[in-house]
Design a protein around this motif. Sequence first.
Motif, PDB file in Angstrom:
ATOM      1  N   ASN A  42       0.828  -1.148   0.094  1.00 59.79           N
ATOM      2  CA  ASN A  42      -0.049   0.007  -0.011  1.00 59.79           C
ATOM      3  C   ASN A  42       0.849   1.245   0.113  1.00 59.79           C
ATOM      4  OD1 ASN A  42       0.879   0.243   2.431  1.00 59.79           O
ATOM      5  ND2 ASN A  42      -1.106   0.519   3.657  1.00 59.79           N
ATOM      6  N   ALA A  43       0.349   2.236  -0.155  1.00 59.82           N
ATOM      7  CA  ALA A  43       0.961   3.603  -0.345  1.00 59.82           C
ATOM      8  C   ALA A  43       1.940   3.957   1.133  1.00 59.82           C
ATOM      9  CB  ALA A  43      -0.142   4.769  -0.564  1.00 59.82           C
ATOM     10  N   THR A  44       1.143   3.704   2.141  1.00 55.89           N
ATOM     11  CA  THR A  44       1.943   3.945   3.510  1.00 55.89           C
ATOM     12  C   THR A  44       3.238   3.111   3.325  1.00 55.89           C
ATOM     13  OG1 THR A  44      -0.225   4.065   4.673  1.00 55.89           O
ATOM     14  CG2 THR A  44       1.804   3.852   6.139  1.00 55.89           C
ATOM     15  N   PHE A  45       3.347   2.075   2.929  1.00 54.42           N
ATOM     16  CA  PHE A  45       4.652   1.358   2.863  1.00 54.42           C
ATOM     17  C   PHE A  45       5.581   2.233   1.876  1.00 54.42           C
ATOM     18  CE2 PHE A  45       7.565  -1.718   1.546  1.00 54.42           C
ATOM     19  CZ  PHE A  45       8.101  -2.640   2.357  1.00 54.42           C
ATOM     20  N   LEU A  46       4.932   2.431   0.816  1.00 51.91           N
ATOM     21  CA  LEU A  46       6.076   3.084  -0.081  1.00 51.91           C
ATOM     22  C   LEU A  46       6.481   4.527   0.597  1.00 51.91           C
ATOM     23  CD1 LEU A  46       3.826   2.564  -3.522  1.00 51.91           C
ATOM     24  CD2 LEU A  46       5.847   1.350  -2.517  1.00 51.91           C
ATOM     25  N   GLU A  47       5.331   5.251   1.181  1.00 47.10           N
ATOM     26  CA  GLU A  47       5.923   6.505   1.823  1.00 47.10           C
ATOM     27  C   GLU A  47       6.972   6.368   2.974  1.00 47.10           C
ATOM     28  OE1 GLU A  47       3.993  10.093   4.600  1.00 47.10           O
ATOM     29  OE2 GLU A  47       2.859   8.239   3.939  1.00 47.10           O
ATOM     30  N   TRP A  48       6.849   5.160   3.612  1.00 39.44           N
ATOM     31  CA  TRP A  48       7.817   4.798   4.823  1.00 39.44           C
ATOM     32  C   TRP A  48       9.237   4.412   4.220  1.00 39.44           C
ATOM     33  CZ3 TRP A  48       4.700   1.580   8.758  1.00 39.44           C
ATOM     34  CH2 TRP A  48       3.958   2.184   9.470  1.00 39.44           C
ATOM     35  N   VAL A  96      14.255  -1.992   6.074  1.00 45.66           N
ATOM     36  CA  VAL A  96      15.349  -1.249   5.522  1.00 45.66           C
ATOM     37  C   VAL A  96      14.845  -0.426   4.562  1.00 45.66           C
ATOM     38  CG1 VAL A  96      17.381  -1.716   3.942  1.00 45.66           C
ATOM     39  CG2 VAL A  96      16.828  -3.161   5.817  1.00 45.66           C
ATOM     40  N   CYS A  97      14.908   0.880   4.534  1.00 45.90           N
ATOM     41  CA  CYS A  97      14.276   1.716   3.508  1.00 45.90           C
ATOM     42  C   CYS A  97      15.264   1.953   2.143  1.00 45.90           C
ATOM     43  CB  CYS A  97      14.064   3.331   4.083  1.00 45.90           C
ATOM     44  SG  CYS A  97      13.098   3.113   5.533  1.00 45.90           S
ATOM     45  N   GLU A  98      14.687   2.587   1.111  1.00 47.80           N
ATOM     46  CA  GLU A  98      15.499   2.801  -0.019  1.00 47.80           C
ATOM     47  C   GLU A  98      16.743   3.461   0.192  1.00 47.80           C
ATOM     48  OE1 GLU A  98      16.508   4.328  -3.642  1.00 47.80           O
ATOM     49  OE2 GLU A  98      15.914   5.684  -1.803  1.00 47.80           O
ATOM     50  N   ASN A  99      16.865   4.446   1.108  1.00 48.54           N
ATOM     51  CA  ASN A  99      17.943   5.266   1.319  1.00 48.54           C
ATOM     52  C   ASN A  99      19.115   4.428   2.242  1.00 48.54           C
ATOM     53  OD1 ASN A  99      16.758   5.373   3.675  1.00 48.54           O
ATOM     54  ND2 ASN A  99      16.724   7.666   3.798  1.00 48.54           N
ATOM     55  N   GLY A 100      18.546   3.378   2.564  1.00 46.76           N
ATOM     56  CA  GLY A 100      19.555   2.374   3.456  1.00 46.76           C
ATOM     57  C   GLY A 100      19.337   2.562   5.224  1.00 46.76           C
ATOM     58  N   GLN A 101      18.835   3.582   5.437  1.00 48.61           N
ATOM     59  CA  GLN A 101      18.089   3.874   6.934  1.00 48.61           C
ATOM     60  C   GLN A 101      17.237   2.472   7.345  1.00 48.61           C
ATOM     61  OE1 GLN A 101      16.722   7.636   7.557  1.00 48.61           O
ATOM     62  NE2 GLN A 101      18.566   8.455   7.379  1.00 48.61           N
ATOM     63  N   ARG A 102      17.295   2.362   8.519  1.00 41.59           N
ATOM     64  CA  ARG A 102      16.570   1.028   9.175  1.00 41.59           C
ATOM     65  C   ARG A 102      15.421   1.915   9.981  1.00 41.59           C
ATOM     66  NH1 ARG A 102      18.772  -4.185   9.017  1.00 41.59           N
ATOM     67  NH2 ARG A 102      20.524  -4.044   7.814  1.00 41.59           N
ATOM     68  N   MET A 103      14.342   1.243  10.046  1.00 43.76           N
ATOM     69  CA  MET A 103      13.116   1.768  10.685  1.00 43.76           C
ATOM     70  C   MET A 103      12.534   0.524  11.530  1.00 43.76           C
ATOM     71  SD  MET A 103       9.588   3.323   8.913  1.00 43.76           S
ATOM     72  CE  MET A 103       8.309   3.483  10.201  1.00 43.76           C
ATOM     73  N   PRO A 104      12.366   0.954  12.915  1.00 43.31           N
ATOM     74  CA  PRO A 104      11.800  -0.236  13.432  1.00 43.31           C
ATOM     75  C   PRO A 104      10.184  -0.394  13.499  1.00 43.31           C
ATOM     76  CG  PRO A 104      12.399   2.058  14.966  1.00 43.31           C
ATOM     77  CD  PRO A 104      12.881   2.325  13.538  1.00 43.31           C
ATOM     78  N   VAL A 105       9.892  -1.511  13.357  1.00 39.95           N
ATOM     79  CA  VAL A 105       8.700  -1.997  13.081  1.00 39.95           C
ATOM     80  C   VAL A 105       8.197  -3.231  13.730  1.00 39.95           C
ATOM     81  CG1 VAL A 105       8.542  -1.042  10.792  1.00 39.95           C
ATOM     82  CG2 VAL A 105       9.366  -3.387  10.924  1.00 39.95           C
ATOM     83  N   LEU A 106       6.792  -3.275  13.898  1.00 33.26           N
ATOM     84  CA  LEU A 106       6.295  -4.345  14.496  1.00 33.26           C
ATOM     85  C   LEU A 106       5.542  -5.139  13.204  1.00 33.26           C
ATOM     86  CD1 LEU A 106       4.975  -2.847  17.616  1.00 33.26           C
ATOM     87  CD2 LEU A 106       6.927  -4.480  17.464  1.00 33.26           C
ATOM     88  N   LEU A 127       3.368  -2.123  11.682  1.00 31.83           N
ATOM     89  CA  LEU A 127       3.123  -0.948  12.486  1.00 31.83           C
ATOM     90  C   LEU A 127       4.553  -0.432  12.710  1.00 31.83           C
ATOM     91  CD1 LEU A 127       0.966  -2.739  15.069  1.00 31.83           C
ATOM     92  CD2 LEU A 127       0.276  -1.261  13.007  1.00 31.83           C
ATOM     93  N   ASP A 128       4.356   1.060  12.730  1.00 24.64           N
ATOM     94  CA  ASP A 128       5.575   1.828  13.102  1.00 24.64           C
ATOM     95  C   ASP A 128       6.077   1.773  14.819  1.00 24.64           C
ATOM     96  OD1 ASP A 128       7.380   3.906  13.414  1.00 24.64           O
ATOM     97  OD2 ASP A 128       6.506   5.514  12.733  1.00 24.64           O
ATOM     98  N   ALA A 129       7.223   1.239  15.017  1.00 17.80           N
ATOM     99  CA  ALA A 129       7.488   0.836  16.106  1.00 17.80           C
ATOM    100  C   ALA A 129       8.344   1.966  16.877  1.00 17.80           C
ATOM    101  CB  ALA A 129       8.303  -0.372  16.426  1.00 17.80           C
ATOM    102  N   ARG A 130       8.679   3.082  16.064  1.00 15.68           N
ATOM    103  CA  ARG A 130       9.389   4.189  16.527  1.00 15.68           C
ATOM    104  C   ARG A 130       8.846   4.878  17.931  1.00 15.68           C
ATOM    105  NH1 ARG A 130      10.599   7.587  11.372  1.00 15.68           N
ATOM    106  NH2 ARG A 130       8.291   7.174  11.190  1.00 15.68           N
ATOM    107  N   SER A 131       7.652   5.150  17.830  1.00 19.44           N
ATOM    108  CA  SER A 131       7.215   5.909  19.305  1.00 19.44           C
ATOM    109  C   SER A 131       6.909   4.596  20.349  1.00 19.44           C
ATOM    110  CB  SER A 131       5.883   6.274  18.761  1.00 19.44           C
ATOM    111  OG  SER A 131       4.656   5.406  18.340  1.00 19.44           O
ATOM    112  N   ARG A 132       6.545   3.490  19.890  1.00 18.90           N
ATOM    113  CA  ARG A 132       6.261   2.683  20.870  1.00 18.90           C
ATOM    114  C   ARG A 132       7.788   1.908  21.496  1.00 18.90           C
ATOM    115  NH1 ARG A 132       2.620  -2.856  20.267  1.00 18.90           N
ATOM    116  NH2 ARG A 132       3.292  -3.877  22.285  1.00 18.90           N
ATOM    117  N   ARG A 133       8.796   1.777  20.655  1.00 18.14           N
ATOM    118  CA  ARG A 133      10.114   1.509  21.234  1.00 18.14           C
ATOM    119  C   ARG A 133      10.595   2.770  22.167  1.00 18.14           C
ATOM    120  NH1 ARG A 133      14.882  -0.430  17.348  1.00 18.14           N
ATOM    121  NH2 ARG A 133      13.315  -2.263  17.229  1.00 18.14           N
ATOM    122  N   ALA A 134      10.298   3.834  21.571  1.00 21.61           N
ATOM    123  CA  ALA A 134      10.713   5.061  22.481  1.00 21.61           C
ATOM    124  C   ALA A 134      10.087   4.916  23.889  1.00 21.61           C
ATOM    125  CB  ALA A 134      10.530   6.343  21.878  1.00 21.61           C
TER     126      ALA A 134
END
Length: 801
Positions: A42-48, A96-106, A127-134
């Motif tokens: 979906n679009a959210t995946f592409l955006e992230w 793993v994002c297109e720019n190589g950065q890593r994003m924590p997810v569930l 799910l975006d785990a950044r806020s939850r991880r924080a």
Amino acid sequence: MNQPPDSSAFSQLLEEDTEELYENAPCAYLSTLPDGTIIKVNATFLEWTGYARTALVGQKRFQALLPVAGKVFYDTHVGPLLIMQGFVRELAFELVCENGQRMPVLLNSVLKRDAAGNPLLIRTTILDARSRRAYEEELRRAKRKAEEAEAAVRQLAEELECRVQQRTQERDRIWRISQDILAVAALDGTFHSFNPAFTRILGWSEEDLPALSALGLVEPDHLPQLRQVLERLSAGDPVERVDLPLRHKASGYRWLSMAIRPEGDALYIVGRDITEERKQAEVVRKMEDALRQAQKMDAIGKLTGGVAHDFNNILQVIAGNLELMRLEFAGDARAGHRLQQARFAVDRGAKLASQLLSFARRQPLQPVPTNLGRVVRELDDLLRRALGASVEIETIVAGGLWTVSLDRNQLENALLNLAVNARDAMNGEGKLTIELGNAVLDENYAQQHPDVDPGQYVMLAVSDTGSGIPPEVAEQIFEPFFTTKPEGKGTGLGLSMVHGFVKQSGGHIKVYSEVGLGTTFRIYLPRVLESEAREPDVRGKPADGGAETILIVEDDQAVQATTVEMLSSLGYKVLKAVDGQSALSILQSGIQIDLLFTDVVMPGPLRSTDLARKAQAILPDIAVLFTSGYTQSAIVHGGRLDAGVELISKPYRREDLARKVRHVLDKAKTAAPKKPGDDVSTPESSRLRILVVEDNPDSQHMLCELLGVLGHSARGVSSAESALDALRSEAFDVLLTDVGLPGKSGVELAREAVEGHPSLRIIFSSGCGGIKEDGLAALCLPKPYNLERVMDVLARSAKQP
């Protein structure tokens, strides 16, 4: 009425709505085949992730996007097991994002199967785990901090408990070893407890509790002060400092400087013993008072001395002329009465000058070893006549009375002054007690009275039963011109004269008095280890004259004229001179002169004492009598006349002059004749020319005088440089030099002197032994020296090669 939508249309709408929700959901959706091929995002995946849809769909990239998840889902070992379970619940991974950065997810994954049960596709919700991880990290951090805080609290509690124990131990230790008093008391001053220092300082122990109270210990005069302090403390106000005397259990009082803090119903007291500090402060204060008194006395003494000389010269002229007029008008009763009144006025003026000099301790004393008991007994009749029949006199003299050295005339004047004051205090009726005894003033007494040296004294006490002296008056009674008598009844110099005489005699005077009960003056005079000298009292002798020749040296023409006439009227042959130099010329003329009568204060370079010495060198049997209105220090040292000096103070009466002149002449005639061998003079052939080098003027003068008595010619200089100049201009047989000189030393001087004068004998005046160095041989005249030592070293010097 609305018709329901067509089922096919509804299904299409529902499908579109579901697609829209899938595409724009706040979470990312990813669908893959069982082998990992991506079939839908979906679009959210592409955006992230930043990927394009075309780069993902149809590609087998799941493991590249979620490397760890790919292993979980598709690993040949783990994956089948997970697939068989059919779902995965909130596994944490990194996308793993297109720019190589890593994003924590569930990840939440569901496995879809076909009708036959075979795996069809895997649908994954991300799910975006950044806020939850924080949040979880914050929870973990908070938990960790809470645990750390709990541990810190436990540690702090342990440390506090340890500190409490340490402070309790320290408090107990301080309580035991403190040098200051530590005490706990009730608000009324009753002591609950106190430390060992309390016992050590005040003597009270815990056995004396609980009846011990500050109110019962404080010195009674300070009880009102303590009550005020307790009132302040009861109101809750701490007292930073209060100084109070508290009673020692054994005896006496100790001064405490206390700080007191109230807490509830208790008072916490810290007290420091300041008894010795107060004593020292009192001593310092008394020393300062004594210094101020000494400075005042010195100023008054200088003023008095300056005035006394001229004042007494004026009185002498008046007195002398009155004496001569009394002889001329011997048969005229009326004139005689007037002359007598004038003589009384002169006596009062002379007494006033004498009292001023006594107070200022400038009166020349002629002390002799004396037994005070005999002097007091001899004064009994005089005192009874002076005080009258209504005053009872009792004299108490202790046995074994020590000897003192004092001027008997001045003592009689002082005792008479005290007796007359006592009579006035008793209004002419009462009892006067004179008590004599030995006394010892110890170190403790001397500390309380800085003007006192500890030692043995003879105590003379004069007590009366009069009205007593108020404390504020007692502090001033020795001040000059202070008097409580009506105007015209007293000068205010009587007691100041007594005080000055006692101090000049090296003694101490103390007054004790109570209003309405009487007064006691105690005089302490220092003991001397000499036998009493029974000096003749010339006051009662006849005023006889004589036929001897007297040389008068007086620069005041009026005084000279009256003195010449009085002595001439007594039968003496009189010569006169205005200064020492002219008197020396008369002495050197060869005229036989029996008495040199000279003023102490003389103009010109030749002092009166030098004149007397030269006169006795010219005429060995000549008698010398000094006179002065103020002696300064020419013949008076330490307030006392030099030994052997005879003095008559101005103004003097004709009778007093006659008695004194006769006494001095007779004393010179009755002197024991010299025995063979007593002559210390040196034969003419053995007389030496001696150069004396001494930087102390008194020592130089004395040594030259001793050498002159021995018949040698002596010249004195004060430095090595002056000595070398003298050696270049005069011939000398002996160089007698001090070792320690300003500039060059005596040794350096001797070496230079011997180089230019090889025959010069060297004597060092010092505490050294003989010196022999680099060919320099010398003898030593040890200090202090006397006539015999000088004779001995000169004799040994004559034997040197």
